[in-house]
Write a protein that holds these residues in place. Structure first.
Motif, PDB file in Angstrom:
ATOM      1  N   TRP A 276       0.474  -1.165  -0.158  1.00  0.00           N
ATOM      2  CA  TRP A 276      -0.025   0.202  -0.010  1.00  0.00           C
ATOM      3  C   TRP A 276       1.246   1.179  -0.279  1.00  0.00           C
ATOM      4  CZ3 TRP A 276      -4.484   0.616  -1.621  1.00  0.00           C
ATOM      5  CH2 TRP A 276      -5.399   1.848  -0.946  1.00  0.00           C
ATOM      6  N   ALA A 277       2.087   1.419   1.017  1.00  0.00           N
ATOM      7  CA  ALA A 277       2.693   2.623   0.783  1.00  0.00           C
ATOM      8  C   ALA A 277       3.133   2.827  -0.687  1.00  0.00           C
ATOM      9  CB  ALA A 277       3.888   2.629   1.746  1.00  0.00           C
ATOM     10  N   ALA A 278       3.826   1.798  -1.625  1.00  0.00           N
ATOM     11  CA  ALA A 278       4.411   1.741  -2.423  1.00  0.00           C
ATOM     12  C   ALA A 278       3.180   2.152  -3.451  1.00  0.00           C
ATOM     13  CB  ALA A 278       4.878   0.362  -3.169  1.00  0.00           C
ATOM     14  N   TYR A 279       1.895   2.167  -3.048  1.00  0.00           N
ATOM     15  CA  TYR A 279       0.693   2.079  -4.389  1.00  0.00           C
ATOM     16  C   TYR A 279       0.357   3.385  -4.159  1.00  0.00           C
ATOM     17  CZ  TYR A 279      -4.026   2.424  -5.790  1.00  0.00           C
ATOM     18  OH  TYR A 279      -4.940   3.229  -6.166  1.00  0.00           O
ATOM     19  N   GLU A 280       0.519   4.498  -2.677  1.00  0.00           N
ATOM     20  CA  GLU A 280       0.669   5.387  -2.552  1.00  0.00           C
ATOM     21  C   GLU A 280       1.372   6.020  -3.099  1.00  0.00           C
ATOM     22  OE1 GLU A 280      -0.141   5.283   1.653  1.00  0.00           O
ATOM     23  OE2 GLU A 280      -1.837   6.183   1.119  1.00  0.00           O
ATOM     24  N   ARG A 281       2.910   5.803  -2.887  1.00  0.00           N
ATOM     25  CA  ARG A 281       4.190   6.654  -3.387  1.00  0.00           C
ATOM     26  C   ARG A 281       3.479   6.781  -5.161  1.00  0.00           C
ATOM     27  NH1 ARG A 281       6.728   3.780  -0.250  1.00  0.00           N
ATOM     28  NH2 ARG A 281       8.169   1.977  -1.769  1.00  0.00           N
ATOM     29  N   GLU A 282       2.992   5.456  -5.623  1.00  0.00           N
ATOM     30  CA  GLU A 282       2.759   5.728  -7.240  1.00  0.00           C
ATOM     31  C   GLU A 282       1.508   6.488  -7.624  1.00  0.00           C
ATOM     32  OE1 GLU A 282       3.773   4.690 -11.349  1.00  0.00           O
ATOM     33  OE2 GLU A 282       4.810   3.596  -9.196  1.00  0.00           O
ATOM     34  N   ALA A 283       0.685   6.524  -6.841  1.00  0.00           N
ATOM     35  CA  ALA A 283      -0.296   7.327  -7.002  1.00  0.00           C
ATOM     36  C   ALA A 283      -0.871   8.595  -7.092  1.00  0.00           C
ATOM     37  CB  ALA A 283      -1.653   6.759  -6.006  1.00  0.00           C
ATOM     38  N   SER A 284       0.811   9.235  -6.211  1.00  0.00           N
ATOM     39  CA  SER A 284       1.044  10.445  -5.459  1.00  0.00           C
ATOM     40  C   SER A 284       1.206  11.177  -6.990  1.00  0.00           C
ATOM     41  CB  SER A 284       1.808  11.066  -4.858  1.00  0.00           C
ATOM     42  OG  SER A 284       2.558  10.455  -5.177  1.00  0.00           O
ATOM     43  N   MET A 285       1.769  10.319  -7.925  1.00  0.00           N
ATOM     44  CA  MET A 285       2.418  11.344  -9.470  1.00  0.00           C
ATOM     45  C   MET A 285       1.401  11.004 -10.577  1.00  0.00           C
ATOM     46  SD  MET A 285       6.767   9.272  -9.352  1.00  0.00           S
ATOM     47  CE  MET A 285       5.653   7.326  -9.334  1.00  0.00           C
ATOM     48  N   SER A 286       0.217  10.189 -10.571  1.00  0.00           N
ATOM     49  CA  SER A 286      -0.559  10.053 -11.500  1.00  0.00           C
ATOM     50  C   SER A 286      -2.226  10.712 -10.618  1.00  0.00           C
ATOM     51  CB  SER A 286      -0.554   8.951 -11.853  1.00  0.00           C
ATOM     52  OG  SER A 286       0.749   8.664 -12.375  1.00  0.00           O
ATOM     53  N   ASN A 287      -3.320  11.464 -11.744  1.00  0.00           N
ATOM     54  CA  ASN A 287      -4.139  11.681 -10.588  1.00  0.00           C
ATOM     55  C   ASN A 287      -4.801  10.509 -11.113  1.00  0.00           C
ATOM     56  OD1 ASN A 287      -3.814  14.086 -10.746  1.00  0.00           O
ATOM     57  ND2 ASN A 287      -4.138  14.813 -12.691  1.00  0.00           N
ATOM     58  N   ASN A 288      -6.144  10.729 -10.100  1.00  0.00           N
ATOM     59  CA  ASN A 288      -6.877   9.558 -10.509  1.00  0.00           C
ATOM     60  C   ASN A 288      -6.456   7.985 -11.205  1.00  0.00           C
ATOM     61  OD1 ASN A 288      -9.438  11.009  -9.956  1.00  0.00           O
ATOM     62  ND2 ASN A 288      -9.543  11.179 -12.328  1.00  0.00           N
ATOM     63  N   PHE A 289      -5.173   7.868 -10.505  1.00  0.00           N
ATOM     64  CA  PHE A 289      -4.499   6.231 -10.118  1.00  0.00           C
ATOM     65  C   PHE A 289      -5.105   5.135  -9.122  1.00  0.00           C
ATOM     66  CE2 PHE A 289      -1.149   3.187  -9.374  1.00  0.00           C
ATOM     67  CZ  PHE A 289      -0.272   3.288 -10.199  1.00  0.00           C
ATOM     68  N   LEU A 290      -6.263   4.103  -9.920  1.00  0.00           N
ATOM     69  CA  LEU A 290      -6.644   3.839  -9.188  1.00  0.00           C
ATOM     70  C   LEU A 290      -6.566   1.775  -9.413  1.00  0.00           C
ATOM     71  CD1 LEU A 290      -9.466   5.782 -10.346  1.00  0.00           C
ATOM     72  CD2 LEU A 290      -8.916   5.852  -7.983  1.00  0.00           C
ATOM     73  N   ALA A 291      -6.384   1.095  -8.188  1.00  0.00           N
ATOM     74  CA  ALA A 291      -6.563  -0.105  -8.443  1.00  0.00           C
ATOM     75  C   ALA A 291      -7.715  -0.323  -8.419  1.00  0.00           C
ATOM     76  CB  ALA A 291      -5.060  -0.598  -7.659  1.00  0.00           C
ATOM     77  N   ARG A 292      -8.192  -1.517  -8.693  1.00  0.00           N
ATOM     78  CA  ARG A 292      -9.715  -2.204  -7.923  1.00  0.00           C
ATOM     79  C   ARG A 292      -9.407  -3.653  -8.019  1.00  0.00           C
ATOM     80  NH1 ARG A 292     -10.912   1.090 -12.248  1.00  0.00           N
ATOM     81  NH2 ARG A 292     -13.028   3.421 -11.358  1.00  0.00           N
ATOM     82  N   THR A 293      -7.853  -4.240  -8.702  1.00  0.00           N
ATOM     83  CA  THR A 293      -7.626  -5.965  -7.718  1.00  0.00           C
ATOM     84  C   THR A 293      -6.961  -6.024  -7.545  1.00  0.00           C
ATOM     85  OG1 THR A 293      -8.284  -6.887 -10.923  1.00  0.00           O
ATOM     86  CG2 THR A 293      -7.473  -7.797  -9.372  1.00  0.00           C
ATOM     87  N   VAL A 294      -7.454  -6.919  -6.679  1.00  0.00           N
ATOM     88  CA  VAL A 294      -6.472  -7.223  -5.341  1.00  0.00           C
ATOM     89  C   VAL A 294      -6.341  -8.671  -5.835  1.00  0.00           C
ATOM     90  CG1 VAL A 294      -5.846  -7.634  -2.964  1.00  0.00           C
ATOM     91  CG2 VAL A 294      -7.339  -6.235  -3.367  1.00  0.00           C
ATOM     92  N   THR A 295      -4.713  -9.434  -5.647  1.00  0.00           N
ATOM     93  CA  THR A 295      -4.426 -10.509  -5.524  1.00  0.00           C
ATOM     94  C   THR A 295      -3.355 -11.012  -4.631  1.00  0.00           C
ATOM     95  OG1 THR A 295      -3.856  -9.973  -7.713  1.00  0.00           O
ATOM     96  CG2 THR A 295      -2.727 -11.903  -7.166  1.00  0.00           C
ATOM     97  N   LEU A 296      -3.869 -12.746  -3.697  1.00  0.00           N
ATOM     98  CA  LEU A 296      -3.074 -13.065  -3.522  1.00  0.00           C
ATOM     99  C   LEU A 296      -2.141 -14.283  -3.736  1.00  0.00           C
ATOM    100  CD1 LEU A 296      -2.286 -13.348  -0.261  1.00  0.00           C
ATOM    101  CD2 LEU A 296      -3.884 -14.995   0.238  1.00  0.00           C
ATOM    102  N   LYS A 297      -1.014 -14.018  -3.428  1.00  0.00           N
ATOM    103  CA  LYS A 297      -0.363 -14.660  -3.692  1.00  0.00           C
ATOM    104  C   LYS A 297       0.824 -16.154  -2.965  1.00  0.00           C
ATOM    105  CE  LYS A 297       4.317 -15.797  -6.435  1.00  0.00           C
ATOM    106  NZ  LYS A 297       5.895 -14.239  -6.578  1.00  0.00           N
TER     107      LYS A 297
END
Length: 364
Positions: A276-297
Motif C-alpha cells: 500500500w505504501a508503494a501504491y500511494e507513492r505511485e498514486a501521488s504521481m498520477s491523477n486518478n491512479f486507481l487499483a481495483r484488483t487485489v491478488t494474494l500470492k
C-alpha cells in the motif's frame, strides 16, 4: 573494456534525491533539521515511507514497520506523509530535467533515468549531471546524488556510490574493474534469495560470477542466468523509456521458516502495508491512479504457486481495505491444513487512471 560496443554509445544519468520525503519535511520545517525524521503514520499497521539520514544512522529504513522504527530510534520525530507537497516538489525537479533532455524515465517521485546521449552543446554527461544537481539545490534547497555511465543499471549503482549529495561516474574503460569487487547482491534482480542460490554455487562477488559460463548459469537460473552473464560484464542495452505506465504494484516476502496457514495473518498485514505504501507513492504521481484488483500470492514449501484474486467495481481506497481483502482471499485457499508456506505476496492491479465508480459491488 565492455564486450558489446553498442552499450558505449549511450550517456545515462541516474538522479536520486537524497532522503526526499524527509528532506522536504526538513526544508518546510527548519526546526526538524538535524533531527531523526521518520515520514510515516504512527501505528501498528503503518510502514516507513522515508527516513532522514539522522534516522538512518539508527538503522531506520524505508518500508520498515513503523513500530520497529520507533524501537530502533525512540527519539525519532514522526511526520505524516504529505504526498501533495512531494508531488509538487517532484514536478519542479522534472522541469529541471527537461532543460537538458526529453528522454526521461521516472522511477518514482524522487528518482529518474535521463538519456543525454544527444549533444547538449559542448557539455559532457558529467557536466550535465553537475548542472542538474546545482539547479536543484539553488532552486529548491534540496540535494540530489547523480550516477553516470553508459547504461541504466551502472548509472543507478553509481548514484548510490557517493550518497548523499555526490556524483560518481563509471566510464566504459573502468566498468569491468569497478564491477569485479562488488558483492553480487548489488546487481539488479539479485535479492536475498537469489544471493543465497548464487552462494551455493560459489558466487559471492561479481568477479566470481564472471567465472561461470553462460550455459551453467542458464542451467541453474534459466533465462535470468543469461542476464546475469551479461550484467557481470557490464552489458545492458535497456533503453531509457520516457513513458512508464505502471500496471501493477506488489510486495512479497520469503519467510526464514515455512509457516502454516493459520500463522499467515500477521505476515499478510505486514506485506499488504508495504504494498500500500508503494501504491500511494505511485498514486501521488498520477491523477486518478486507481487499483481495483487485489491478488494474494502464496508459495508452498514444495514451491507451488497459488494465487487468489478479487476485482471490485470501485477502487481500493485504504490499507485497511487491502488487508481485509487479502485476508478474505486467504480464506479461499483450499489446500490441506497441514500444508506449509514459504512466501506470501500481496498485489494491486487493474490499474486505471479514470474517475472512480461509486458503487462497491464485486465484479467476480
Amino acid at each position: 573494456m565492455v564486450e558489446k560496443s553498442t552499450s558505449t554509445l549511450r550517456r545515462i544519468i541516474h538522479i536520486d534525491m537524497d532522503a526526499f520525503y524527509a528532506s522536504v519535511e526538513q526544508l518546510d520545517n527548519p526546526s526538524l533539521r538535524g533531527l531523526p525524521v521518520v515520514v510515516a503514520w504512527k501505528g501498528s499497521r503503518s510502514v516507513v515511507c522515508a527516513a532522514s539520514y539522522e534516522a538512518r544512522s539508527f538503522g531506520v529504513r524505508s518500508a520498515m514497520p513503523a513500530l520497529r522504527a520507533e524501537r530502533l530510534c525512540p527519539d525519532a520525530v514522526f511526520v505524516p506523509p504529505n504526498f501533495t507537497r512531494y508531488k509538487e516538489v517532484s514536478a519542479h525537479v522534472r522541469d529541471i530535467f527537461h532543460r537538458y533532455t526529453e528522454i526521461i524515465e521516472p522511477l518514482s517521485l524522487d528518482e529518474a533515468y535521463l538519456d543525454v546521449t544527444s549533444p547538449q552543446g559542448e557539455a559532457s554527461a558529467t557536466q550535465i549531471g553537475e548542472r542538474i544537481r546545482a539547479d536543484i539545490f539553488s532552486e529548491l534547497g534540496l540535494t540530489a546524488s547523480a550516477g553516470i555511465s553508459y547504461n541504466k543499471y551502472l548509472a543507478k549503482i553509481a548514484s548510490d556510490w557517493r550518497k548523499p549529495n555526490g556524483l560518481f561516474v563509471i566510464p566504459p574503460s573502468r566498468a569491468l574493474e569497478f564491477l569485479a569487487e562488488l558483492p553480487v547482491g548489488r546487481l539488479p534482480g539479485v535479492g536475498r534469495i537469489n544471493e543465497e542460490k548464487l552462494a551455493r554455487v560459489g558466487v559471492e562477488s561479481v568477479e566470481d560470477l564472471r567465472q561461470l559460463e553462460a550455459d551453467l548459469l542458464q542451467k541453474h537460473f534459466g533465462k535470468w542466468g543469461l542476464r546475469l552473464f551479461d550484467l557481470a560484464r557490464g552489458i545492458d542495452n535497456s533503453p531509457v523509456k520516457p513513458e512508464r505506465l505502471t500496471s501493477q504494484i506488489s510486495s512479497e516476502d520469503t519467510f526464514p521458516h515455512d509457516l502454516a496457514i493459520k500463522d499467515l495473518g500477521p505476515q499478510i498485514r505486514r506485506i499488504a502495508s508495504t504494498a500500500w505504501a508503494a501504491y500511494e507513492r505511485e498514486a501521488s504521481m498520477s491523477n486518478n491512479f486507481l487499483a481495483r484488483t487485489v491478488t494474494l500470492k502464496l508459495k508452498t514449501s514444495d514451491f507451488r504457486i497459488v494465487t487468489r484474486s478479487r476485482t471490485y467495481s470501485s477502487p481500493i481506497t485504504s490499507v485497511e481495505d487491502l488487508i481485509s481483502t487479502a485476508g478474505a482471499l486467504l480464506n479461499r485457499i483450499d489446500l490441506p491444513e497441514e500444508q506449509l508456506y514459504r512466501l506470501v505476496g500481496v498485489g494491486l492491479s487493474g490499474i486505471s487512471r479514470d474517475s472512480p465508480v461509486q458503487d462497491g459491488l464485486f465484479l467476480d
